[in-house]
Design a protein around this motif. Structure first.
Motif, PDB file in Angstrom:
ATOM      1  N   LYS A  22       0.830  -1.211   0.000  1.00  0.00           N
ATOM      2  CA  LYS A  22       0.000   0.000   0.000  1.00  0.00           C
ATOM      3  C   LYS A  22       0.862   1.257   0.000  1.00  0.00           C
ATOM      4  CE  LYS A  22      -3.479   2.480   2.609  1.00  0.00           C
ATOM      5  NZ  LYS A  22      -4.094   2.695   3.882  1.00  0.00           N
ATOM      6  N   THR A  23       1.837   1.326   0.891  1.00  0.00           N
ATOM      7  CA  THR A  23       2.680   2.518   0.958  1.00  0.00           C
ATOM      8  C   THR A  23       3.562   2.656  -0.282  1.00  0.00           C
ATOM      9  OG1 THR A  23       4.359   1.358   2.265  1.00  0.00           O
ATOM     10  CG2 THR A  23       2.715   2.624   3.478  1.00  0.00           C
ATOM     11  N   GLU A  34       1.291   4.046  -3.095  1.00  0.00           N
ATOM     12  CA  GLU A  34       0.995   5.465  -2.875  1.00  0.00           C
ATOM     13  C   GLU A  34       2.228   6.332  -3.161  1.00  0.00           C
ATOM     14  OE1 GLU A  34      -0.423   5.460   1.142  1.00  0.00           O
ATOM     15  OE2 GLU A  34      -2.451   4.856   0.556  1.00  0.00           O
ATOM     16  N   ASP A  74       2.520   9.192  -6.140  1.00  0.00           N
ATOM     17  CA  ASP A  74       2.952  10.549  -5.799  1.00  0.00           C
ATOM     18  C   ASP A  74       4.187  10.947  -6.598  1.00  0.00           C
ATOM     19  OD1 ASP A  74       0.892  10.854  -3.982  1.00  0.00           O
ATOM     20  OD2 ASP A  74       2.141  10.421  -2.224  1.00  0.00           O
TER      21      ASP A  74
END
Length: 103
Positions: free
Chosen positions: A66-67, A70, A74
């Motif tokens: 997930k991180t 993301e 970004d």
């Protein structure tokens, strides 16, 4: 004729300088992102390998995915903005010849 040729060369050199600076900034940003991504991945792997149960390992892996996703989204947005800015800066010397770059 000679004056027009010199002006064209000057415009091209200004544009090339802007492109060069933009590409250098993007390269630095890419290197920083790669380093950060490697460090994050290494820490996640350590956390997964040191998990006391399968559930904890899956949880740690899910958290990392997930991180990482993301962070990737970004970073790609940031690269897109940098590319747009670089293109605008490279086009600025030619605005007098071709008109303004659309916003």
């Amino acid at each position: 004729m000679q004056k027009a040729s010199k002006e064209s060369v000057d415009l091209a050199m200004k544009s090339f300088g802007s492109m060069s600076q933009g590409l250098q900034a993007i390269a630095v940003e890419a290197a920083d992102y790669s380093k950060k991504s490697f460090e994050t991945g290494s820490a996640a792997l350590e956390k997964i390998l040191s998990s006391s149960s399968v559930e904890k390992a899956v949880e740690a892996q899910s958290e990392y995915v997930k991180t990482a996703y993301e962070g990737y989204v970004d970073q790609m947005s940031k690269f897109g903005a940098m590319m747009t800015e670089m293109t605008r800066d490279a086009y600025k010397p030619f605005e007098g010849l071709f008109g303004k770059f659309p916003s």
